[in-house]
Design a protein around this motif. Structure first.
Motif, PDB file in Angstrom:
ATOM      1  N   ALA A  87     -10.123  -2.769   7.809  1.00  0.00           N
ATOM      2  CA  ALA A  87      -9.568  -1.411   7.741  1.00  0.00           C
ATOM      3  C   ALA A  87      -8.051  -1.470   7.562  1.00  0.00           C
ATOM      4  O   ALA A  87      -7.470  -0.763   6.727  1.00  0.00           O
ATOM      5  CB  ALA A  87      -9.932  -0.632   8.993  1.00  0.00           C
ATOM      6  N   ALA A  88      -7.417  -2.354   8.354  1.00  0.00           N
ATOM      7  CA  ALA A  88      -5.947  -2.448   8.275  1.00  0.00           C
ATOM      8  C   ALA A  88      -5.510  -2.969   6.902  1.00  0.00           C
ATOM      9  O   ALA A  88      -4.562  -2.463   6.293  1.00  0.00           O
ATOM     10  CB  ALA A  88      -5.431  -3.361   9.379  1.00  0.00           C
ATOM     11  N   ILE A  89      -6.248  -4.002   6.412  1.00  0.00           N
ATOM     12  CA  ILE A  89      -5.882  -4.573   5.107  1.00  0.00           C
ATOM     13  C   ILE A  89      -6.036  -3.516   4.013  1.00  0.00           C
ATOM     14  O   ILE A  89      -5.176  -3.352   3.162  1.00  0.00           O
ATOM     15  CB  ILE A  89      -6.761  -5.810   4.785  1.00  0.00           C
ATOM     16  CG1 ILE A  89      -6.354  -6.974   5.687  1.00  0.00           C
ATOM     17  CG2 ILE A  89      -6.621  -6.210   3.320  1.00  0.00           C
ATOM     18  CD1 ILE A  89      -7.238  -8.192   5.547  1.00  0.00           C
ATOM     19  N   SER A  94     -11.792  -4.158  12.084  1.00  0.00           N
ATOM     20  CA  SER A  94     -10.441  -3.571  12.185  1.00  0.00           C
ATOM     21  C   SER A  94      -9.502  -4.231  11.178  1.00  0.00           C
ATOM     22  O   SER A  94      -8.637  -3.587  10.588  1.00  0.00           O
ATOM     23  CB  SER A  94      -9.898  -3.707  13.605  1.00  0.00           C
ATOM     24  OG  SER A  94      -9.841  -5.068  13.945  1.00  0.00           O
ATOM     25  N   LYS A  95      -9.724  -5.568  10.977  1.00  0.00           N
ATOM     26  CA  LYS A  95      -8.873  -6.283  10.016  1.00  0.00           C
ATOM     27  C   LYS A  95      -9.060  -5.701   8.606  1.00  0.00           C
ATOM     28  O   LYS A  95      -8.089  -5.420   7.895  1.00  0.00           O
ATOM     29  CB  LYS A  95      -9.259  -7.764  10.024  1.00  0.00           C
ATOM     30  CG  LYS A  95      -8.366  -8.634   9.195  1.00  0.00           C
ATOM     31  CD  LYS A  95      -7.065  -8.888   9.889  1.00  0.00           C
ATOM     32  CE  LYS A  95      -6.157  -9.714   9.025  1.00  0.00           C
ATOM     33  NZ  LYS A  95      -4.809  -9.765   9.563  1.00  0.00           N
ATOM     34  N   GLU A 101      -5.952  -0.316   4.297  1.00  0.00           N
ATOM     35  CA  GLU A 101      -4.917   0.723   4.406  1.00  0.00           C
ATOM     36  C   GLU A 101      -3.593   0.221   3.837  1.00  0.00           C
ATOM     37  O   GLU A 101      -2.944   0.878   3.036  1.00  0.00           O
ATOM     38  CB  GLU A 101      -4.746   1.090   5.883  1.00  0.00           C
ATOM     39  CG  GLU A 101      -3.981   2.380   6.052  1.00  0.00           C
ATOM     40  CD  GLU A 101      -3.889   2.762   7.528  1.00  0.00           C
ATOM     41  OE1 GLU A 101      -2.897   3.396   7.882  1.00  0.00           O
ATOM     42  OE2 GLU A 101      -4.790   2.390   8.303  1.00  0.00           O
ATOM     43  N   ARG A 102      -3.249  -1.001   4.217  1.00  0.00           N
ATOM     44  CA  ARG A 102      -1.973  -1.554   3.776  1.00  0.00           C
ATOM     45  C   ARG A 102      -1.969  -1.779   2.264  1.00  0.00           C
ATOM     46  O   ARG A 102      -1.010  -1.430   1.561  1.00  0.00           O
ATOM     47  CB  ARG A 102      -1.737  -2.888   4.499  1.00  0.00           C
ATOM     48  CG  ARG A 102      -0.380  -3.454   4.246  1.00  0.00           C
ATOM     49  CD  ARG A 102      -0.047  -4.522   5.235  1.00  0.00           C
ATOM     50  NE  ARG A 102       0.959  -5.407   4.675  1.00  0.00           N
ATOM     51  CZ  ARG A 102       1.038  -6.681   4.945  1.00  0.00           C
ATOM     52  NH1 ARG A 102       0.184  -7.233   5.777  1.00  0.00           N
ATOM     53  NH2 ARG A 102       1.983  -7.404   4.403  1.00  0.00           N
ATOM     54  N   ARG A 141      -3.532 -10.137  -0.428  1.00  0.00           N
ATOM     55  CA  ARG A 141      -3.972  -9.382   0.742  1.00  0.00           C
ATOM     56  C   ARG A 141      -5.427  -9.640   1.080  1.00  0.00           C
ATOM     57  O   ARG A 141      -5.830  -9.601   2.225  1.00  0.00           O
ATOM     58  CB  ARG A 141      -3.766  -7.870   0.508  1.00  0.00           C
ATOM     59  CG  ARG A 141      -2.316  -7.466   0.382  1.00  0.00           C
ATOM     60  CD  ARG A 141      -1.604  -7.493   1.742  1.00  0.00           C
ATOM     61  NE  ARG A 141      -0.194  -7.218   1.536  1.00  0.00           N
ATOM     62  CZ  ARG A 141       0.743  -8.156   1.438  1.00  0.00           C
ATOM     63  NH1 ARG A 141       0.403  -9.428   1.562  1.00  0.00           N
ATOM     64  NH2 ARG A 141       2.000  -7.841   1.250  1.00  0.00           N
TER      65      ARG A 141
END
Ligand code: C2E
Ligand code: MG
Ligand code: MG
Length: 752
Positions: free
Chosen positions: A126-128, A123-124, A130-131, A160
């Motif tokens: 994926a979030a990174i 999830s990390k 995306e951001r 990031r």
């Protein structure tokens, strides 16, 4: 919890671990007094350590990323917050992300803090991703210069994704060594000794296929690098060692353009002090980063093309009108600021339109392109050259003196005059140049252009193929010129409708024979009463009609009207009368003129010998051979021809001898002072002698005084015309004058 384990609840414990594993979380217990920690097997796996009982924090957190260690220990030992996300560098799975959460922080007297540990890598990531994707888009979309933004992209990726050092390599053309890859943009974290590595990188250039970066460039495939300090494939081993860098990822920035061609604007590389970054998510993102940079490159290239097209004249490659004007305005501002002088040269090609009309636009375009090249070859360095449209060009040059400007203008005239070769045909033209100077002749773009245009217009009026520097001696000259240009335009527009609207009419000025005192003939003089009632003299509108080719239509109307009027006069008993009709230059170059006139004379039943066509020496000199051949045809058909305004032109005497003319008219300027001025008198006398010896009729025009008339009579002039004798009259006035006249037969008699 550890105590609870001690009480031997092994079965319960096993099922709890199974549950943990199924839910993918591990548990930890920290005994504050002793500074010891125990972790469940699932948590041990997350931390990449052996399972076991109580141990020191250092031993338990040995694989936690260095930067995350202090805040993680703080969370476990004296939690201020309830959760902390940190990275673990695992032997098999590379860098993983964990979240430690404090579940219970017992009262101060309770010795144990407990919590859970969850692997949040997926999830990390994926979030990174995306951001980062979002942030990169934001960075690149608004950027006007890729070079400026590339360092920000590198920084963002490093921050990031947890890299310490990043750089962008591009191919550079080197005259000595051929094309080589060079690093022009890099970023690294502060607080790490990465300066040596950066220096080694910027000092290095490499060929395609050389080193890892060169291989990535050449193959278009990304590569991992491990153990940089000792890896023989890596060219910067020593500086990697001293900077503590261990692993990295190098990937190409590529894109395929609409025409299907693959482009590779550069190579990106990212390095870390951590080993085994393989599983870090850069590979997943490299395509996104590459695509974003590539899109931006493409967008900037397209913008550059649009920007170029907006400034450049496509045909010649010179600045177009709007860009030239913008540059001129900037030049005015800067010259004002620095008290500089400069010159503006306005160049208009003469006789370009006929070339375009006769040989077609392709030929015209070739001439314009060639002239632009020639112009560029003579202008000094730093000059601005533009094509303002059609066959108009302009230059802005630093100005040392009027002499220097004139010198340059002469060079431009020369290159304009040199023949243009098109498919073996030699085309010749010339240029008219007007020059204005900053600040004397204007301090703004419109002022300078107006002055240069005014100077250029003067050149056109004075026969073209020359240059004129604007003179301020008459400050109102620009205003006057503009007014006259505006008047010319409006006259031309209205003239188009003048014939249809019956606004043109003829007046007739008698020509008398002094020996018989009777009317010998009359000159038809055109008048135009505009719709607004203004009477426009021929001197004003005939030159305009000549320029716009309306003259052909007008000329035919004059001829038809004169024939019709002559026929009326015959019916009113004006026997043997001749009508003189003024012709324009372009009419006399028309080989059809004799036929057209013949037809008209026949239609109105007037003999061709009663029509005298007047043409001036100037008209004759324009295209002598063609005009003379038309004249001969006219003479053969019985028409008479008179050389008007004689003495003003440059016709040679030898030429005169062979001209098929029947009469000549002494110009008014010689008649004016004939009684006072010896030389005018001598000229008039010479013209009379010449005319008579060539057996020509000689008519003196513009006689206003008795003294002039007597002098002319004295010199042997028989045919006279002028206000003294009769002003130009309408046909009706002429007929009524005749009916009142005592003398019959050949019209009216001389008034005295
Ligand atoms: P031009 O052919 O030399 O005509 C003589 C001009 O002198 C006429 O001016 C006439 O009115 C003027 N004039 C005659 N006697 C005197 C005099 O005693 N004193 C002064 N100051 N002027 C006198 P206009 O009618 O204004 O015509 C000017 C010129 O316009 C003509 O000069 C001729 O070149 C041209 N023009 C006139 N009618 C036509 C036409 O039908 N077709 C063409 N192509 N040109 C024409
Ligand atoms: Mg005339
Ligand atoms: Mg005349």
């Amino acid at each position: 919890m550890g105590d609870k384990l001690d009480v031997g609840m092994a079965g319960l414990q096993d099922s709890a671990y199974a549950l943990e594993e199924a839910a993918a979380f591990g548990r930890w217990w920290y005994r504050r007094a002793l500074g010891q920690i125990e972790v469940s097997p699932m948590a041990a796996s997350c931390l990449d350590i052996e399972t076991g009982s109580w141990r020191t924090l250092e031993g338990c957190l040995i694989n936690v990323a260095e930067d995350d260690l202090v805040p993680l220990i703080a969370l476990i030992t004296a939690p201020q917050t309830t959760a902390f996300e940190f990275r673990v560098v695992t032997a098999n799975a590379g860098l993983r992300w964990m979240r430690a959460t404090v579940l219970s922080r017992e009262a101060p007297d309770t010795p144990i803090t407990s919590g859970i540990l969850v692997d949040i890598t997926h999830s990390k990531h994926a979030a990174i991703r995306e951001r980062l994707g979002f942030e990169l888009t934001e960075l690149l979309v608004g950027s006007a210069q890729l070079n400026e933004v590339i360092v920000n992209v590198i920084q963002l990726v490093c921050q990031r994704l947890g890299w310490e050092w990043g750089a962008y390599w591009m191919m550079e053309a080197s005259p000595q060594n051929g094309d080589r890859l060079a690093c022009r943009h890099l970023w690294h974290r502060t607080g790490h000794d990465l300066g040596t590595f950066s220096q080694a990188t910027t000092d290095l250039t490499m060929q395609p296929e050389e080193g890892v970066v060169g291989q990535v460039w050449a193959s278009g495939c990304a590569q991992w690098i491990e153990g940089m300090a000792s890896n023989p494939r890596f060219m910067r081993q020593n500086s990697a060692r001293s900077s503590g860098l261990q692993s990295g990822y190098i990937f190409p920035v590529t894109y395929v353009s609409q025409d299907g061609v693959q482009h590779r604007p550069g190579v990106l590389e990212f390095y870390s002090g951590l080993a085994r970054q393989q599983e870090a998510q850069l590979p997943l993102l490299s395509a996104t980063i590459g695509a974003l940079i590539a899109q931006t490159t493409q967008r900037l290239e397209r913008e550059a093309v649009i920007h170029r097209l907006a400034r450049i004249d496509e045909l010649t490659g010179l600045s177009n009108r709007s860009h030239f004007h913008a540059g001129l305005t900037e030049r005015c501002i800067s010259a004002t600021k620095h008290h500089e002088k400069f010159g503006l040269m306005y160049i208009d090609l003469d006789r370009f339109k006929p070339i375009n009309d006769a040989f077609g636009h392709d030929t015209g375009n070739c001439v314009l392109r060639e002239f632009a090249l020639r112009l560029n070859s003579v202008v000094p360095p730093g000059a601005a050259v533009g094509r303002l449209g059609g066959d108009e060009f302009a230059l802005v040059v630093a100005c040392s003196s009027d002499d220097a400007l004139s010198e340059l203008a002469l060079q431009v005239l020369e290159v304009a005059r040199a023949p243009f070769l098109y498919h073996g045909v030699e085309l010749t033209l010339s240029a008219s140049i007007g020059v204005s100077r900053f600040p004397e002749n204007g301090q703004t773009t419109p002022e300078l252009l107006r002055s240069a245009d005014a100077a250029m217009y003067r050149v056109k009026q004075n026969g073209r193929n020359s240059c004129d520097i604007f003179s301020n001696s008459n400050p109102s000259s620009i205003a006057k010129l503009q007014a006259s240009l505006a008047q010319r335009l409006s006259i031309e527009t209205e003239l188009h409708h003048a014939i249809a609207n019956k606004e043109l009419f003829l007046l007739y000025q008698p020509i008398f024979d002094v020996s018989s005192s009777l009317m010998h003939g009359m000159e038809a003089l055109i008048r135009w009463r505009r719709a607004n009632g203004d009477l426009v003299p021929p001197d004003v509108f005939i030159p305009i009609a000549e320029q716009s080719h309306l003259i052909v239509e007008i000329g035919q109307w004059v001829m038809a009207q004169a024939c019709a009027d002559l026929s009326k006069l015959y019916h009113a008993n004006f026997n043997d009368l001749k009508v003189h009709v003024n012709m324009a230059a372009s009419e006399f170059t028309n080989v059809n003129l004799p036929n057209v006139l013949c037809e008209l004379a026949r239609a109105h039943q007037v003999p061709s010998s009663s029509i005298t066509l007047e043409l001036t020496e100037g008209m004759l000199m324009k295209q002598p051979e063609r005009v003379v051949s038309v004249m001969r045809n006219l003479r053969n058909l019985g028409f008479e021809i008179s050389l008007d305004d004689f003495g003003m032109g440059h016709s040679s005497l030898s030429m005169l001898k062979n001209l098929p003319i029947t009469s000549m008219k002494i110009d008014r300027s010689f008649v004016r002072d004939i009684a006072k001025n010896q030389s005018d008198s001598a000229i008039a006398k010479a013209i009379l002698t010449l005319g008579h010896s060539l057996k020509l009729d000689v008519i003196a025009e513009g006689i206003e005084t008795d003294a002039q008339l007597s002098k002319l009579k004295e010199e042997g002039c028989h045919l006279v015309q002028g206000y003294l004798l009769c002003r130009p009259l309408s046909l009706d006035s002429l007929i009524s004058m005749h009916s009142n006249s005592a003398v019959g037969g050949v019209g009216c008699a001389m008034p005295f």
